[in-house]
Design a protein around this motif. Structure first.
Motif, PDB file in Angstrom:
ATOM      1  N   VAL A 105      36.086 -14.611  10.124  1.00  0.00           N
ATOM      2  CA  VAL A 105      36.813 -13.368   9.844  1.00  0.00           C
ATOM      3  C   VAL A 105      36.052 -12.109  10.240  1.00  0.00           C
ATOM      4  O   VAL A 105      36.652 -11.070  10.472  1.00  0.00           O
ATOM      5  CB  VAL A 105      37.247 -13.258   8.358  1.00  0.00           C
ATOM      6  N   ALA A 106      34.721 -12.215  10.296  1.00  0.00           N
ATOM      7  CA  ALA A 106      33.934 -11.010  10.581  1.00  0.00           C
ATOM      8  C   ALA A 106      33.142 -11.134  11.875  1.00  0.00           C
ATOM      9  O   ALA A 106      32.561 -10.151  12.344  1.00  0.00           O
ATOM     10  CB  ALA A 106      32.990 -10.720   9.415  1.00  0.00           C
ATOM     11  N   ASN A 151      35.744  -6.013   0.580  1.00  0.00           N
ATOM     12  CA  ASN A 151      35.977  -4.614   0.973  1.00  0.00           C
ATOM     13  C   ASN A 151      35.241  -3.594   0.101  1.00  0.00           C
ATOM     14  O   ASN A 151      35.472  -2.392   0.245  1.00  0.00           O
ATOM     15  CB  ASN A 151      37.485  -4.314   0.948  1.00  0.00           C
ATOM     16  N   ALA A 152      34.387  -4.066  -0.794  1.00  0.00           N
ATOM     17  CA  ALA A 152      33.645  -3.124  -1.647  1.00  0.00           C
ATOM     18  C   ALA A 152      32.657  -2.322  -0.799  1.00  0.00           C
ATOM     19  O   ALA A 152      32.230  -2.769   0.264  1.00  0.00           O
ATOM     20  CB  ALA A 152      32.888  -3.895  -2.722  1.00  0.00           C
ATOM     21  N   THR A 164      25.891  -6.163  -0.110  1.00  0.00           N
ATOM     22  CA  THR A 164      26.747  -5.620   0.948  1.00  0.00           C
ATOM     23  C   THR A 164      28.097  -6.327   0.883  1.00  0.00           C
ATOM     24  O   THR A 164      28.319  -7.203   0.040  1.00  0.00           O
ATOM     25  CB  THR A 164      26.081  -5.778   2.332  1.00  0.00           C
ATOM     26  N   SER A 165      29.006  -5.916   1.757  1.00  0.00           N
ATOM     27  CA  SER A 165      30.322  -6.562   1.827  1.00  0.00           C
ATOM     28  C   SER A 165      30.651  -6.796   3.300  1.00  0.00           C
ATOM     29  O   SER A 165      30.017  -6.216   4.193  1.00  0.00           O
ATOM     30  CB  SER A 165      31.390  -5.653   1.207  1.00  0.00           C
ATOM     31  N   LEU A 166      31.675  -7.602   3.519  1.00  0.00           N
ATOM     32  CA  LEU A 166      32.087  -7.860   4.912  1.00  0.00           C
ATOM     33  C   LEU A 166      32.515  -6.546   5.568  1.00  0.00           C
ATOM     34  O   LEU A 166      32.131  -6.264   6.709  1.00  0.00           O
ATOM     35  CB  LEU A 166      33.237  -8.868   4.931  1.00  0.00           C
ATOM     36  N   ALA A 167      33.302  -5.745   4.837  1.00  0.00           N
ATOM     37  CA  ALA A 167      33.789  -4.488   5.415  1.00  0.00           C
ATOM     38  C   ALA A 167      32.637  -3.556   5.767  1.00  0.00           C
ATOM     39  O   ALA A 167      32.653  -2.909   6.821  1.00  0.00           O
ATOM     40  CB  ALA A 167      34.725  -3.798   4.426  1.00  0.00           C
ATOM     41  N   GLN A 168      31.654  -3.526   4.890  1.00  0.00           N
ATOM     42  CA  GLN A 168      30.496  -2.656   5.150  1.00  0.00           C
ATOM     43  C   GLN A 168      29.786  -3.087   6.428  1.00  0.00           C
ATOM     44  O   GLN A 168      29.307  -2.263   7.197  1.00  0.00           O
ATOM     45  CB  GLN A 168      29.552  -2.746   3.958  1.00  0.00           C
ATOM     46  N   GLU A 169      29.730  -4.383   6.668  1.00  0.00           N
ATOM     47  CA  GLU A 169      29.004  -4.890   7.843  1.00  0.00           C
ATOM     48  C   GLU A 169      29.807  -4.754   9.125  1.00  0.00           C
ATOM     49  O   GLU A 169      29.242  -4.535  10.191  1.00  0.00           O
ATOM     50  CB  GLU A 169      28.582  -6.347   7.630  1.00  0.00           C
ATOM     51  N   VAL A 170      31.138  -4.921   9.039  1.00  0.00           N
ATOM     52  CA  VAL A 170      31.927  -4.830  10.288  1.00  0.00           C
ATOM     53  C   VAL A 170      32.465  -3.417  10.534  1.00  0.00           C
ATOM     54  O   VAL A 170      32.928  -3.112  11.629  1.00  0.00           O
ATOM     55  CB  VAL A 170      33.111  -5.838  10.342  1.00  0.00           C
ATOM     56  N   GLY A 171      32.438  -2.582   9.496  1.00  0.00           N
ATOM     57  CA  GLY A 171      32.851  -1.189   9.687  1.00  0.00           C
ATOM     58  C   GLY A 171      34.329  -0.932   9.497  1.00  0.00           C
ATOM     59  O   GLY A 171      34.804   0.166   9.783  1.00  0.00           O
TER      60      GLY A 171
END
Ligand code: BTN
Length: 263
Positions: A105-106, A151-152, A164-171
């Motif tokens: 997903v990421a 997404n946090a 961290t979160s997936l959203a934080q890493e992928v932007g």
């Protein structure tokens, strides 16, 4: 805030053999572990998943709190009933399923911090808690709890340096329903591999952080210091101690030691 989780969305195209054959979704609960325990105790079959949008008493290893606000992440517990000989491999199956999911997903490759953290860029993105009652192999069960930060945002919070979160890493934010579906699919195939005695430990060694590095492991009131050598087929950590003897640890908490020779 992400879109609320929708079970019909998740079930569509799920196609798993075992995991997620029944899914319970709670808007708010103390801990999905508690609900899964209750279901397991009254005979719920393996593969049942308990999900929550929010946990008011989410928990991690060593009785630590797992802060579980609504709307951003995934909190789930899965009931499993493995044969006794496969019990010890459930942890590896779960963390590898998370690794598979994050890759899909990421597009990122996480690392595993023994025994059960999944990390991106040295920060925790997922915690896994395995608990259960398995004294009697006929009625024993395991609940695998997974908290995945989707997404946090941890930037600017007290956890910024460690989480961290997936959203934080992928932007960008991700669709939690899609992440969940991928995770259940990955759990389905990794759990089957654990039952089939597939050598999960070889892959685990590949993703493990700290191999060949000086570590300190807190275990049963003691601290073992040495070099992490890898894991056994059951996922136990092998440490070559500074005194030249090797110890095999079934559980514990690892920290990386700063070597006198490192820069
Ligand atoms: C850890 O890293 O210490 C394990 C954290 C496990 C958190 C998950 S969230 C879903 C399930 N419910 C809980 O209360 N804990 C697990």
């Amino acid at each position: 805030m992400s879109r609320p989780l929708s079970l019909p969305d998740v079930a569509r195209g799920l196609g798993t053999r075992l995991i997620g054959t029944a899914i319970y979704l709670f808007p708010r609960i103390t801990s999905t572990m508690d609900a899964a325990y209750r279901l397991a105790q009254v005979g719920a079959p393996e593969g049942v998943v308990v999900l929550a949008e929010e946990q008011t008493a989410g928990r991690g290893r060593f009785q630590r709190a797992w802060v579980s606000p609504p709307g951003h992440n995934l909190y789930l517990s899965i009931i499993l009933r493995p044969p006794a000989e496969a019990l010890r491999r459930v942890n590896m199956a779960c963390s590898l399923a998370v690794v598979d999911t994050v890759q899909k997903v990421a597009g990122l490759t996480p690392r595993v911090k023994w025994p059960n953290d999944v990390r991106l860029g040295g920060k925790k993105v997922c915690g896994i808690l395995i608990e259960g009652r398995w004294e009697d192999p006929q009625t024993g069960w395991v609940v695998a709890g997974i908290g995945l930060n989707v997404n946090a945002t941890f930037i600017g919070t007290p956890l910024a340096d460690i989480a961290t979160s997936l959203a934080q890493e992928v932007g960008h934010p991700l669709d939690r329903g899609e992440v969940l579906r991928r995770l259940l699919q990955a759990l389905d195939s990794r759990y089957q591999q654990a039952l089939d005695r597939f050598p999960l430990w070889k892959e685990w060694n590949h993703y493990l952080e700290g191999l060949g590095k000086p570590v300190a492991v807190q275990w049963g009131g003691d601290t073992v210091e040495g070099m992490a050598q890898g894991v056994t087929p059951d996922g136990d950590l092998v440490v070559l101690q500074d005194n030249g003897t090797t110890v095999v640890l079934p559980a514990g908490e690892v920290t990386t030691r700063v070597s006198a020779h490192s820069a």
